[in-house]
Motif scaffolding. Structure first.
Motif, mmCIF file in Angstrom:
data_model
loop_
_atom_site.group_PDB
_atom_site.id
_atom_site.type_symbol
_atom_site.label_atom_id
_atom_site.label_comp_id
_atom_site.label_asym_id
_atom_site.label_seq_id
_atom_site.Cartn_x
_atom_site.Cartn_y
_atom_site.Cartn_z
ATOM 1 N N LEU A 29 0.728 -1.098 0.169
ATOM 2 C CA LEU A 29 0.185 -0.101 -0.078
ATOM 3 C C LEU A 29 0.758 1.329 -0.054
ATOM 4 C CD1 LEU A 29 -2.920 1.081 0.369
ATOM 5 C CD2 LEU A 29 -2.500 1.191 2.723
ATOM 6 N N ARG A 30 0.729 2.128 -0.841
ATOM 7 C CA ARG A 30 1.473 3.263 -0.925
ATOM 8 C C ARG A 30 0.433 4.442 -0.513
ATOM 9 N NH1 ARG A 30 4.549 4.195 -6.190
ATOM 10 N NH2 ARG A 30 6.096 3.029 -4.866
ATOM 11 N N THR A 31 1.167 5.251 0.313
ATOM 12 C CA THR A 31 0.491 6.461 0.931
ATOM 13 C C THR A 31 1.192 7.640 0.597
ATOM 14 O OG1 THR A 31 -0.171 4.850 2.842
ATOM 15 C CG2 THR A 31 -0.238 7.483 2.942
ATOM 16 N N GLU A 32 0.661 8.578 -0.162
ATOM 17 C CA GLU A 32 1.191 9.798 -0.679
ATOM 18 C C GLU A 32 0.402 11.139 0.178
ATOM 19 O OE1 GLU A 32 2.172 10.192 -4.930
ATOM 20 O OE2 GLU A 32 1.148 8.351 -5.005
ATOM 21 N N ASP A 33 1.241 12.036 0.797
ATOM 22 C CA ASP A 33 0.448 12.939 1.618
ATOM 23 C C ASP A 33 1.762 14.214 1.409
ATOM 24 O OD1 ASP A 33 2.224 12.593 3.513
ATOM 25 O OD2 ASP A 33 0.865 11.725 4.751
ATOM 26 N N LYS A 34 1.273 15.321 2.250
ATOM 27 C CA LYS A 34 2.462 16.499 1.897
ATOM 28 C C LYS A 34 3.770 16.002 2.612
ATOM 29 C CE LYS A 34 1.236 18.526 6.332
ATOM 30 N NZ LYS A 34 0.719 19.336 6.990
ATOM 31 N N ASN A 35 3.933 14.766 3.335
ATOM 32 C CA ASN A 35 5.153 14.405 3.956
ATOM 33 C C ASN A 35 6.049 13.702 3.081
ATOM 34 O OD1 ASN A 35 4.681 15.972 6.358
ATOM 35 N ND2 ASN A 35 3.342 14.396 7.048
ATOM 36 N N GLY A 36 5.590 13.318 1.778
ATOM 37 C CA GLY A 36 6.073 12.237 1.104
ATOM 38 C C GLY A 36 5.248 11.169 0.760
ATOM 39 N N VAL A 37 6.089 10.117 0.099
ATOM 40 C CA VAL A 37 5.541 8.753 -0.119
ATOM 41 C C VAL A 37 6.155 7.685 0.769
ATOM 42 C CG1 VAL A 37 5.640 7.079 -2.067
ATOM 43 C CG2 VAL A 37 5.289 9.429 -2.629
ATOM 44 N N THR A 38 5.084 6.890 1.111
ATOM 45 C CA THR A 38 5.545 5.787 1.864
ATOM 46 C C THR A 38 4.804 4.267 1.575
ATOM 47 O OG1 THR A 38 5.519 7.228 3.924
ATOM 48 C CG2 THR A 38 5.375 4.802 4.536
ATOM 49 N N ASP A 39 5.712 3.466 1.318
ATOM 50 C CA ASP A 39 5.195 2.273 0.965
ATOM 51 C C ASP A 39 5.002 1.024 2.164
ATOM 52 O OD1 ASP A 39 4.759 3.073 -1.566
ATOM 53 O OD2 ASP A 39 6.617 1.762 -2.255
ATOM 54 N N LYS A 40 4.097 0.589 2.331
ATOM 55 C CA LYS A 40 3.858 -0.561 3.462
ATOM 56 C C LYS A 40 3.489 -1.582 2.888
ATOM 57 C CE LYS A 40 2.171 -1.498 8.151
ATOM 58 N NZ LYS A 40 1.233 -1.194 9.352
ATOM 59 N N VAL A 41 4.040 -2.845 3.426
ATOM 60 C CA VAL A 41 4.022 -4.176 2.969
ATOM 61 C C VAL A 41 2.902 -4.930 4.105
ATOM 62 C CG1 VAL A 41 4.731 -6.447 2.072
ATOM 63 C CG2 VAL A 41 5.785 -4.263 1.405
ATOM 64 N N TYR A 42 1.921 -5.525 3.632
ATOM 65 C CA TYR A 42 1.021 -6.212 4.440
ATOM 66 C C TYR A 42 1.312 -7.701 3.912
ATOM 67 C CZ TYR A 42 -1.209 -1.947 5.800
ATOM 68 O OH TYR A 42 -1.286 -0.686 6.500
ATOM 69 N N THR A 43 1.505 -8.782 4.856
ATOM 70 C CA THR A 43 1.854 -9.912 4.323
ATOM 71 C C THR A 43 1.104 -11.278 5.167
ATOM 72 O OG1 THR A 43 3.711 -10.349 5.951
ATOM 73 C CG2 THR A 43 4.297 -9.471 3.778
ATOM 74 N N ASN A 44 1.009 -12.171 4.609
ATOM 75 C CA ASN A 44 0.440 -13.554 5.127
ATOM 76 C C ASN A 44 -1.189 -13.460 5.405
ATOM 77 O OD1 ASN A 44 2.904 -15.172 5.183
ATOM 78 N ND2 ASN A 44 3.529 -14.159 7.020
ATOM 79 N N ILE A 45 -1.821 -12.885 4.723
ATOM 80 C CA ILE A 45 -3.228 -12.516 4.626
ATOM 81 C C ILE A 45 -3.898 -13.694 4.467
ATOM 82 C CG2 ILE A 45 -5.198 -11.244 4.194
ATOM 83 C CD1 ILE A 45 -2.833 -9.057 3.440
ATOM 84 N N THR A 46 -4.667 -14.541 5.355
ATOM 85 C CA THR A 46 -5.426 -15.580 5.156
ATOM 86 C C THR A 46 -6.760 -15.440 4.527
ATOM 87 O OG1 THR A 46 -6.141 -16.127 7.354
ATOM 88 C CG2 THR A 46 -4.052 -16.933 6.847
ATOM 89 N N ASP A 47 -7.639 -16.555 4.319
ATOM 90 C CA ASP A 47 -8.826 -16.582 3.789
ATOM 91 C C ASP A 47 -9.681 -15.748 5.023
ATOM 92 O OD1 ASP A 47 -8.926 -17.481 1.108
ATOM 93 O OD2 ASP A 47 -8.949 -19.729 2.160
#
Length: 80
Positions: A29-47
């Motif tokens: 998930l990429r978040t863009e705001d006045k402070n810049g760009v941040t990418d966060k990875v979410y892992t191991n999501i099950t049903d």
């Protein structure tokens, strides 16, 4: 591409990520705001975690973009 909804600054909303394919999933998930760009990875999501819900309450104008999704079969760099 999915048309985004708007949320007023300071209000809360849920980002809802619904997966297809085969678990486990991960996504970036990429978040863009006045402070810049941040990418966060979410892992191991099950049903049990599908759909995946992220509560957000931006304090400034912010854009959230899913930039990649991976399932048991591989990575998709153009999620919809």
């Amino acid at each position: 591409m999915v048309n985004p909804d708007s949320v007023c600054i300071g209000e809360w909303a849920n980002l809802i990520i619904t997966f297809t394919g085969k678990a486990p999933w991960s996504f970036t998930l990429r978040t863009e705001d006045k402070n810049g760009v941040t990418d966060k990875v979410y892992t191991n999501i099950t049903d049990a975690g599908n759909p995946f819900i992220i509560p957000v309450g931006p304090g400034t104008t912010t854009t959230y973009t899913v930039i990649s999704v991976t399932d048991a079969y591989g990575k998709q760099n153009d999620p919809s």
